[in-house]
Design a protein around this motif. Structure first.
Motif, PDB file in Angstrom:
ATOM      1  N   MET A  36      69.323  10.345  57.002  1.00 37.77           N
ATOM      2  CA  MET A  36      69.086   9.376  58.087  1.00 37.77           C
ATOM      3  C   MET A  36      70.178   9.478  59.141  1.00 37.77           C
ATOM      4  N   LYS A  37      71.420   9.631  58.707  1.00 38.27           N
ATOM      5  CA  LYS A  37      72.542   9.723  59.642  1.00 38.27           C
ATOM      6  C   LYS A  37      72.383  10.907  60.592  1.00 38.27           C
ATOM      7  N   PHE A  38      71.967  12.063  60.048  1.00 39.66           N
ATOM      8  CA  PHE A  38      71.847  13.266  60.864  1.00 39.66           C
ATOM      9  C   PHE A  38      70.453  13.444  61.472  1.00 39.66           C
ATOM     10  N   GLY A  39      69.515  12.555  61.104  1.00 43.80           N
ATOM     11  CA  GLY A  39      68.170  12.632  61.667  1.00 43.80           C
ATOM     12  C   GLY A  39      67.406  13.863  61.247  1.00 43.80           C
ATOM     13  N   VAL A  40      67.548  14.241  59.957  1.00 39.34           N
ATOM     14  CA  VAL A  40      66.872  15.435  59.451  1.00 39.34           C
ATOM     15  C   VAL A  40      66.132  15.098  58.159  1.00 39.34           C
ATOM     16  N   SER A  41      65.328  16.033  57.700  1.00 35.08           N
ATOM     17  CA  SER A  41      64.640  15.854  56.431  1.00 35.08           C
ATOM     18  C   SER A  41      65.628  16.024  55.284  1.00 35.08           C
ATOM     19  N   ARG A  42      65.266  15.501  54.114  1.00 31.20           N
ATOM     20  CA  ARG A  42      66.151  15.654  52.963  1.00 31.20           C
ATOM     21  C   ARG A  42      66.258  17.115  52.543  1.00 31.20           C
ATOM     22  N   MET A  43      65.215  17.903  52.816  1.00 29.53           N
ATOM     23  CA  MET A  43      65.270  19.330  52.486  1.00 29.53           C
ATOM     24  C   MET A  43      66.355  20.028  53.296  1.00 29.53           C
ATOM     25  N   THR A  44      66.433  19.719  54.596  1.00 30.77           N
ATOM     26  CA  THR A  44      67.468  20.300  55.454  1.00 30.77           C
ATOM     27  C   THR A  44      68.843  19.840  55.004  1.00 30.77           C
ATOM     28  N   LEU A  45      68.963  18.563  54.685  1.00 30.96           N
ATOM     29  CA  LEU A  45      70.234  18.014  54.229  1.00 30.96           C
ATOM     30  C   LEU A  45      70.680  18.700  52.945  1.00 30.96           C
ATOM     31  N   ARG A  46      69.724  18.941  52.036  1.00 33.52           N
ATOM     32  CA  ARG A  46      70.060  19.582  50.767  1.00 33.52           C
ATOM     33  C   ARG A  46      70.570  21.004  50.967  1.00 33.52           C
ATOM     34  N   GLN A  47      70.052  21.704  51.971  1.00 36.00           N
ATOM     35  CA  GLN A  47      70.550  23.050  52.273  1.00 36.00           C
ATOM     36  C   GLN A  47      72.030  23.011  52.622  1.00 36.00           C
ATOM     37  N   ALA A  48      72.406  22.019  53.442  1.00 31.35           N
ATOM     38  CA  ALA A  48      73.810  21.882  53.842  1.00 31.35           C
ATOM     39  C   ALA A  48      74.688  21.548  52.641  1.00 31.35           C
ATOM     40  N   ILE A  49      74.215  20.626  51.796  1.00 34.89           N
ATOM     41  CA  ILE A  49      74.983  20.224  50.623  1.00 34.89           C
ATOM     42  C   ILE A  49      75.128  21.388  49.655  1.00 34.89           C
ATOM     43  N   LYS A  50      74.034  22.127  49.457  1.00 32.67           N
ATOM     44  CA  LYS A  50      74.066  23.272  48.528  1.00 32.67           C
ATOM     45  C   LYS A  50      75.063  24.324  49.009  1.00 32.67           C
ATOM     46  N   THR A  51      75.117  24.555  50.315  1.00 25.20           N
ATOM     47  CA  THR A  51      76.070  25.526  50.863  1.00 25.20           C
ATOM     48  C   THR A  51      77.502  25.076  50.602  1.00 25.20           C
ATOM     49  N   LEU A  52      77.772  23.802  50.771  1.00 27.20           N
ATOM     50  CA  LEU A  52      79.112  23.264  50.506  1.00 27.20           C
ATOM     51  C   LEU A  52      79.452  23.338  49.024  1.00 27.20           C
ATOM     52  N   GLU A  53      78.462  23.157  48.172  1.00 21.92           N
ATOM     53  CA  GLU A  53      78.689  23.304  46.727  1.00 21.92           C
ATOM     54  C   GLU A  53      79.016  24.754  46.381  1.00 21.92           C
ATOM     55  N   ASP A  54      78.263  25.681  46.981  1.00 17.84           N
ATOM     56  CA  ASP A  54      78.505  27.108  46.710  1.00 17.84           C
ATOM     57  C   ASP A  54      79.906  27.532  47.135  1.00 17.84           C
ATOM     58  N   GLU A  55      80.444  26.873  48.175  1.00 19.46           N
ATOM     59  CA  GLU A  55      81.782  27.190  48.671  1.00 19.46           C
ATOM     60  C   GLU A  55      82.871  26.483  47.878  1.00 19.46           C
ATOM     61  N   GLY A  56      82.470  25.629  46.923  1.00 12.20           N
ATOM     62  CA  GLY A  56      83.450  24.912  46.121  1.00 12.20           C
ATOM     63  C   GLY A  56      84.038  23.696  46.803  1.00 12.20           C
ATOM     64  N   ILE A  57      83.440  23.283  47.920  1.00 12.52           N
ATOM     65  CA  ILE A  57      83.960  22.128  48.660  1.00 12.52           C
ATOM     66  C   ILE A  57      83.415  20.823  48.078  1.00 12.52           C
ATOM     67  N   LEU A  58      82.160  20.861  47.666  1.00 10.68           N
ATOM     68  CA  LEU A  58      81.542  19.717  47.000  1.00 10.68           C
ATOM     69  C   LEU A  58      81.150  20.112  45.583  1.00 10.68           C
ATOM     70  N   GLU A  59      81.031  19.113  44.718  1.00  7.33           N
ATOM     71  CA  GLU A  59      80.543  19.367  43.362  1.00  7.33           C
ATOM     72  C   GLU A  59      79.573  18.269  42.958  1.00  7.33           C
ATOM     73  N   ARG A  60      78.444  18.686  42.386  1.00  5.03           N
ATOM     74  CA  ARG A  60      77.425  17.732  41.949  1.00  5.03           C
ATOM     75  C   ARG A  60      77.679  17.348  40.500  1.00  5.03           C
ATOM     76  N   ARG A  61      77.650  16.048  40.220  1.00  5.50           N
ATOM     77  CA  ARG A  61      77.819  15.546  38.857  1.00  5.50           C
ATOM     78  C   ARG A  61      76.504  14.895  38.436  1.00  5.50           C
ATOM     79  N   VAL A  62      75.901  15.454  37.412  1.00  7.75           N
ATOM     80  CA  VAL A  62      74.589  14.996  36.976  1.00  7.75           C
ATOM     81  C   VAL A  62      74.611  13.505  36.654  1.00  7.75           C
ATOM     82  N   GLY A  63      73.667  12.778  37.269  1.00  7.66           N
ATOM     83  CA  GLY A  63      73.542  11.351  37.010  1.00  7.66           C
ATOM     84  C   GLY A  63      74.551  10.491  37.737  1.00  7.66           C
TER      85      GLY A  63
END
Length: 232
Positions: A36-63
């Motif tokens: 909502m903040k960036f005015g994009v679909s969640r699919m587009t947002l997930r691409q950005a998050i996944k890229t940051l995860e791949d770079e080790g900048i973000l990490e997803r914790r299940v649950g």
């Protein structure tokens, strides 16, 4: 050509982390809120998050959500800096644990890398390097004994480069070889890591300004605690 939207979002979130909008170890807003903040679909947002995860900048914790990953120690590959200087530059406190400190005959590889002649002895020391008390690196450093025989053990093991400079030597060129490896049982024990965990291996030969090699280092870094940044 205009950048894809997910790259723009990636860059903005990365800037927010660098500017401490999101702190190390903190959870970032949920995908729905960011979309909502960036005015994009969640699919587009997930691409950005996944890229940051791949770079080790973000990490997803299940649950739990997505968090800013623990900061890695960064070594910028331009110029020559000691581990102490690198760690200070990253806002962390360096320390080390000396495992062994012995004088003896060089191995064939040490003799070749340091351009030693027959009968020359070397100092070989093993140590663990820490940043904020977290083990980062296990290294074996070999130095021609004739170069440091009048210097103290404490100065050599803690501040080699500064000690050499105080004794009139100037540090010159460094040659490094970086490769990937996995932790064996011994490395895992020394670095408080898991057997099979990813490591970064560095072989380094450092020269004096005269062109004479004075330091041959073999080091293993825990990959998720350290990264090399190359710049020209």
């Amino acid at each position: 050509m205009e950048e894809p939207m997910y790259i723009k979002i990636h860059n903005q979130i990365k800037r927010d982390i660098e500017n401490h909008v999101y702190h190390v170890g903190s959870r970032i807003p949920a995908e729905r809120q960011l979309a909502m903040k960036f005015g994009v679909s969640r699919m587009t947002l997930r691409q950005a998050i996944k890229t940051l995860e791949d770079e080790g900048i973000l990490e997803r914790r299940v649950g739990s959500g997505t968090y800013v990953a623990n900061q890695k120690v960064q070594e910028k590959m331009s110029g020559i800096m000691s581990f102490t200087e690198i760690t200070h530059a990253n806002g962390q406190t360096p320390s080390s644990k000396l495992i062994s400190f012995n004088i003896g005959k060089p191995s064939l590889s040490e003799k070749e890398r340091l351009k030693l002649v027959d009968q020359e002895q070397v100092l070989r020391m093993e140590r663990i390097r820490y940043a904020d008390e977290v083990p980062i690196c296990y290294e074996v450093v070999t130095i021609p004994y004739k170069l440091i025989k009048k210097m103290s053990k404490a100065d050599i093991s803690a501040h080699l480069y500064q000690t050499l400079e105080k004794n009139g030597y100037q540090i010159g060129r460094v040659t490094e070889h970086i490769s990937a490896a996995v932790a064996n049982e011994n490395a895992a024990r020394l670095l408080d890591a898991k057997k099979g965990e990813a490591l970064i291996t560095r072989l380094q030969v450092t020269e004096l300004s005269t062109g004479d090699p004075f330091e041959y280092t073999r080091a293993n870094y825990v990959a998720d605690r350290f990264e090399f940044t190359f710049s020209k």
